[in-house]
Design a protein around this motif. Structure first.
Motif, PDB file in Angstrom:
ATOM      1  N   ILE A 116     -35.752 -20.663 -26.800  1.00  0.00           N
ATOM      2  CA  ILE A 116     -34.286 -20.750 -26.756  1.00  0.00           C
ATOM      3  C   ILE A 116     -33.911 -22.021 -26.008  1.00  0.00           C
ATOM      4  CG2 ILE A 116     -32.174 -19.646 -25.951  1.00  0.00           C
ATOM      5  CD1 ILE A 116     -33.589 -16.959 -26.167  1.00  0.00           C
ATOM      6  N   ASN A 117     -33.187 -22.902 -26.680  1.00  0.00           N
ATOM      7  CA  ASN A 117     -32.807 -24.205 -26.114  1.00  0.00           C
ATOM      8  C   ASN A 117     -31.309 -24.206 -25.840  1.00  0.00           C
ATOM      9  OD1 ASN A 117     -32.288 -26.908 -25.528  1.00  0.00           O
ATOM     10  ND2 ASN A 117     -33.825 -27.649 -26.994  1.00  0.00           N
ATOM     11  N   LEU A 118     -30.939 -24.346 -24.582  1.00  0.00           N
ATOM     12  CA  LEU A 118     -29.527 -24.326 -24.167  1.00  0.00           C
ATOM     13  C   LEU A 118     -29.195 -25.694 -23.574  1.00  0.00           C
ATOM     14  CD1 LEU A 118     -29.643 -20.842 -22.387  1.00  0.00           C
ATOM     15  CD2 LEU A 118     -29.076 -21.311 -24.784  1.00  0.00           C
ATOM     16  N   SER A 119     -28.715 -26.612 -24.411  1.00  0.00           N
ATOM     17  CA  SER A 119     -28.453 -27.973 -23.935  1.00  0.00           C
ATOM     18  C   SER A 119     -26.983 -28.159 -23.580  1.00  0.00           C
ATOM     19  CB  SER A 119     -28.859 -28.993 -25.008  1.00  0.00           C
ATOM     20  OG  SER A 119     -27.968 -28.930 -26.103  1.00  0.00           O
ATOM     21  N   GLU A 120     -26.746 -29.168 -22.725  1.00  0.00           N
ATOM     22  CA  GLU A 120     -25.363 -29.495 -22.365  1.00  0.00           C
ATOM     23  C   GLU A 120     -24.598 -29.973 -23.594  1.00  0.00           C
ATOM     24  OE1 GLU A 120     -23.209 -32.844 -19.617  1.00  0.00           O
ATOM     25  OE2 GLU A 120     -24.856 -31.704 -18.699  1.00  0.00           O
ATOM     26  N   ALA A 121     -25.315 -30.620 -24.511  1.00  0.00           N
ATOM     27  CA  ALA A 121     -24.665 -31.104 -25.733  1.00  0.00           C
ATOM     28  C   ALA A 121     -24.143 -29.949 -26.585  1.00  0.00           C
ATOM     29  CB  ALA A 121     -25.654 -31.950 -26.547  1.00  0.00           C
ATOM     30  N   ALA A 122     -24.751 -28.764 -26.439  1.00  0.00           N
ATOM     31  CA  ALA A 122     -24.314 -27.592 -27.201  1.00  0.00           C
ATOM     32  C   ALA A 122     -23.331 -26.734 -26.418  1.00  0.00           C
ATOM     33  CB  ALA A 122     -25.527 -26.757 -27.593  1.00  0.00           C
ATOM     34  N   GLY A 123     -22.883 -27.223 -25.265  1.00  0.00           N
ATOM     35  CA  GLY A 123     -21.873 -26.501 -24.499  1.00  0.00           C
ATOM     36  C   GLY A 123     -22.402 -25.688 -23.343  1.00  0.00           C
ATOM     37  N   TYR A 124     -23.685 -25.784 -23.031  1.00  0.00           N
ATOM     38  CA  TYR A 124     -24.264 -25.031 -21.912  1.00  0.00           C
ATOM     39  C   TYR A 124     -24.411 -26.005 -20.732  1.00  0.00           C
ATOM     40  CZ  TYR A 124     -25.423 -21.861 -25.727  1.00  0.00           C
ATOM     41  OH  TYR A 124     -25.352 -21.039 -26.815  1.00  0.00           O
ATOM     42  N   SER A 125     -23.485 -25.949 -19.791  1.00  0.00           N
ATOM     43  CA  SER A 125     -23.468 -27.005 -18.767  1.00  0.00           C
ATOM     44  C   SER A 125     -23.383 -26.432 -17.354  1.00  0.00           C
ATOM     45  CB  SER A 125     -22.283 -27.951 -19.017  1.00  0.00           C
ATOM     46  OG  SER A 125     -21.063 -27.230 -18.970  1.00  0.00           O
ATOM     47  N   PHE A 126     -23.771 -27.316 -16.418  1.00  0.00           N
ATOM     48  CA  PHE A 126     -23.649 -27.054 -14.982  1.00  0.00           C
ATOM     49  C   PHE A 126     -22.637 -28.041 -14.420  1.00  0.00           C
ATOM     50  CE2 PHE A 126     -27.837 -25.646 -16.221  1.00  0.00           C
ATOM     51  CZ  PHE A 126     -28.064 -24.498 -15.475  1.00  0.00           C
ATOM     52  N   ARG A 145     -30.236 -43.714 -19.589  1.00  0.00           N
ATOM     53  CA  ARG A 145     -28.850 -43.517 -19.976  1.00  0.00           C
ATOM     54  C   ARG A 145     -28.424 -42.062 -19.768  1.00  0.00           C
ATOM     55  NH1 ARG A 145     -28.386 -40.968 -24.839  1.00  0.00           N
ATOM     56  NH2 ARG A 145     -30.284 -40.744 -26.059  1.00  0.00           N
ATOM     57  N   ASP A 146     -27.136 -41.840 -19.981  1.00  0.00           N
ATOM     58  CA  ASP A 146     -26.545 -40.496 -19.913  1.00  0.00           C
ATOM     59  C   ASP A 146     -26.896 -39.782 -21.218  1.00  0.00           C
ATOM     60  OD1 ASP A 146     -25.089 -38.225 -19.634  1.00  0.00           O
ATOM     61  OD2 ASP A 146     -23.122 -39.188 -19.648  1.00  0.00           O
ATOM     62  N   ALA A 147     -27.767 -38.790 -21.172  1.00  0.00           N
ATOM     63  CA  ALA A 147     -28.240 -38.093 -22.380  1.00  0.00           C
ATOM     64  C   ALA A 147     -27.985 -36.599 -22.216  1.00  0.00           C
ATOM     65  CB  ALA A 147     -29.727 -38.378 -22.607  1.00  0.00           C
ATOM     66  N   ARG A 148     -26.871 -36.118 -22.779  1.00  0.00           N
ATOM     67  CA  ARG A 148     -26.483 -34.717 -22.627  1.00  0.00           C
ATOM     68  C   ARG A 148     -27.490 -33.764 -23.291  1.00  0.00           C
ATOM     69  NH1 ARG A 148     -20.919 -33.713 -24.922  1.00  0.00           N
ATOM     70  NH2 ARG A 148     -21.083 -31.810 -23.672  1.00  0.00           N
ATOM     71  N   GLU A 149     -28.117 -34.218 -24.415  1.00  0.00           N
ATOM     72  CA  GLU A 149     -29.080 -33.338 -25.092  1.00  0.00           C
ATOM     73  C   GLU A 149     -30.334 -33.123 -24.268  1.00  0.00           C
ATOM     74  OE1 GLU A 149     -29.998 -37.530 -26.196  1.00  0.00           O
ATOM     75  OE2 GLU A 149     -28.173 -36.308 -26.083  1.00  0.00           O
ATOM     76  N   ARG A 150     -30.609 -34.027 -23.315  1.00  0.00           N
ATOM     77  CA  ARG A 150     -31.799 -33.860 -22.482  1.00  0.00           C
ATOM     78  C   ARG A 150     -31.523 -32.944 -21.297  1.00  0.00           C
ATOM     79  NH1 ARG A 150     -34.914 -39.412 -21.308  1.00  0.00           N
ATOM     80  NH2 ARG A 150     -36.208 -37.846 -20.251  1.00  0.00           N
ATOM     81  N   ARG A 151     -30.286 -32.839 -20.897  1.00  0.00           N
ATOM     82  CA  ARG A 151     -29.950 -31.927 -19.802  1.00  0.00           C
ATOM     83  C   ARG A 151     -29.809 -30.522 -20.413  1.00  0.00           C
ATOM     84  NH1 ARG A 151     -26.554 -36.442 -18.595  1.00  0.00           N
ATOM     85  NH2 ARG A 151     -24.651 -35.371 -19.320  1.00  0.00           N
ATOM     86  N   ARG A 152     -30.816 -29.718 -20.164  1.00  0.00           N
ATOM     87  CA  ARG A 152     -30.901 -28.447 -20.900  1.00  0.00           C
ATOM     88  C   ARG A 152     -31.716 -27.414 -20.122  1.00  0.00           C
ATOM     89  NH1 ARG A 152     -34.786 -31.920 -22.329  1.00  0.00           N
ATOM     90  NH2 ARG A 152     -36.843 -31.141 -22.990  1.00  0.00           N
ATOM     91  N   ILE A 153     -31.567 -26.173 -20.543  1.00  0.00           N
ATOM     92  CA  ILE A 153     -32.394 -25.066 -20.072  1.00  0.00           C
ATOM     93  C   ILE A 153     -33.178 -24.541 -21.271  1.00  0.00           C
ATOM     94  CG2 ILE A 153     -32.394 -22.659 -19.257  1.00  0.00           C
ATOM     95  CD1 ILE A 153     -31.877 -24.549 -17.009  1.00  0.00           C
ATOM     96  N   GLU A 154     -34.485 -24.377 -21.111  1.00  0.00           N
ATOM     97  CA  GLU A 154     -35.324 -23.757 -22.134  1.00  0.00           C
ATOM     98  C   GLU A 154     -35.793 -22.401 -21.622  1.00  0.00           C
ATOM     99  OE1 GLU A 154     -37.312 -27.553 -24.512  1.00  0.00           O
ATOM    100  OE2 GLU A 154     -38.519 -26.337 -23.151  1.00  0.00           O
ATOM    101  N   ILE A 155     -35.738 -21.426 -22.513  1.00  0.00           N
ATOM    102  CA  ILE A 155     -36.186 -20.076 -22.153  1.00  0.00           C
ATOM    103  C   ILE A 155     -37.334 -19.700 -23.083  1.00  0.00           C
ATOM    104  CG2 ILE A 155     -35.532 -17.652 -21.945  1.00  0.00           C
ATOM    105  CD1 ILE A 155     -32.655 -18.571 -21.500  1.00  0.00           C
TER     106      ILE A 155
END
Length: 331
Positions: free
Chosen positions: A177-187, A310-320
């Motif tokens: 399960i990939n929860l990236s900032e680019a998909a709306g899962y953010s801190f 660079r600023d990469a929102r898809e890399r800032r993520r949580i994997e489960i």
């Protein structure tokens, strides 16, 4: 004198020729007579057999004439059964079967007969016996299943077939399960605090999905991995060594964590998600482990070469990820 002797020899030769010729004629006549006698004898034998058969038939008629109609009918039925039995025995022998062996194996024949009546062929029975023996040998070689009952073996086989059909066998990896900032899962920026929207989705849809995957793969461990991009963090002092475990156990608020680098930020965010799962009753018997990938792992499991700050929102993520517990090894 010599002429007289020659004449005498010539006469003797003529006489001998006449004698030999007469002897041959006599032999030919005798051979002809012998052939005729053999033919007459064969005819006589045939006549004798026909007469014997006729006598038997007449005798049977005489005997039957004194019987009642019911007795004659019973005699006819017995005779027909005898003829039919003889025909069956003849066919069995032609097929290579031994009537005597069938008599001694009557119980086995009685066991097989219902199968034949249901349309099962002998070849299918032989294949089933061979397969059964192979299965028995395979089960015997597996000490862990050799004591299981047939019903339990059938149940396990059914589970294995179902897993195979659905692509969820023992050696298949559960989905990630990939929860990236680019998909709306953010801190919050530079923090491990969950946004309210992210926290709500973790408690509902995401937790439900994780529970389903664990049940499908018989898993008991959930790994929460925090990933960041390669942007450097400002200088600050880390308190993770002191506060990380108290925060995970719920003794300290998540907002007190202060990571000093991306590896620490990834760990702090993983702890934030793991802490939320640990408070969910559905995870009461599950081990939730927070881990950090920092800025090292790109999406798709590629290792970063460090060239993208660079600023990469898809890399800032949580994997489960879910898995089965590891078996302890003997020292």
């Amino acid at each position: 004198m010599a002429e007289i002797m020659l004449l005498l020899v010539f006469c003797l030769l003529i006489a001998a020729a006449v004698i030999f010729k007469e002897d041959r004629r006599v032999r030919d006549e005798l051979r002809t007579q012998l052939t005729q006698r053999d033919a007459e004898l064969a005819d006589a034998r045939d006549d004798a057999r026909r007469q014997t058969a006729e006598a038997v038939r007449l005798k049977r008629l005489v005997v039957e004439s004194g019987r009642s109609p019911a007795e004659r009918r019973q005699l006819d039925e017995e005779w027909q059964r005898l003829v039919a039995s003889d025909e069956v025995v003849s066919r069995m022998r032609e097929a290579g079967l031994s009537p005597e062996r069938l008599v001694t194996s009557a119980a086995d024949v009685a066991t097989v007969q219902p199968l034949l009546e249901r349309g099962v062929t002998g070849e299918e029975i032989a294949q089933a016996v061979t397969a059964s023996q192979a299965l028995a040998d395979a089960v015997s070689a597996q000490g862990s299943v050799s004591t299981l009952s047939p019903a339990e073996l059938v149940r396990l086989a059914g589970l294995g077939q179902a897993a195979e059909r659905s692509g969820k066998g023992e050696h298949d990896w559960p989905p990630i399960i990939n929860l990236s900032e680019a998909a709306g899962y953010s801190f919050a920026v530079g923090s491990a605090d969950l946004t309210p929207e992210f926290a709500e989705r973790l408690r509902s849809k995401i937790a439900e999905e994780v529970v389903k995957i664990m049940g499908r793969y018989d898993a008991g461990v959930v790994e929460v991995i925090g990933h960041t991009d390669e942007q450097a963090m400002g200088k600050r002092e880390s308190n993770l060594d002191r506060d990380l475990i108290p925060v995970l156990s719920g003794k300290t608020d998540i907002g007190t964590l202060s990571p000093a680098d991306n590896a620490g930020l990834g760990m702090a965010r993983a702890v934030s998600v793991a802490r939320l799962f640990r408070t969910d009753p559905r995870f009461s018997n599950v081990t939730v482990i927070p881990l950090s990938g920092g800025q090292m792992v790109l999406p798709g499991d590629a290792v970063s070469d460090g060239s993208s700050a660079r600023d990469a929102r898809e890399r800032r993520r949580i994997e489960i990820r879910v898995r089965r517990p590891e078996q302890p090894t003997q020292p």
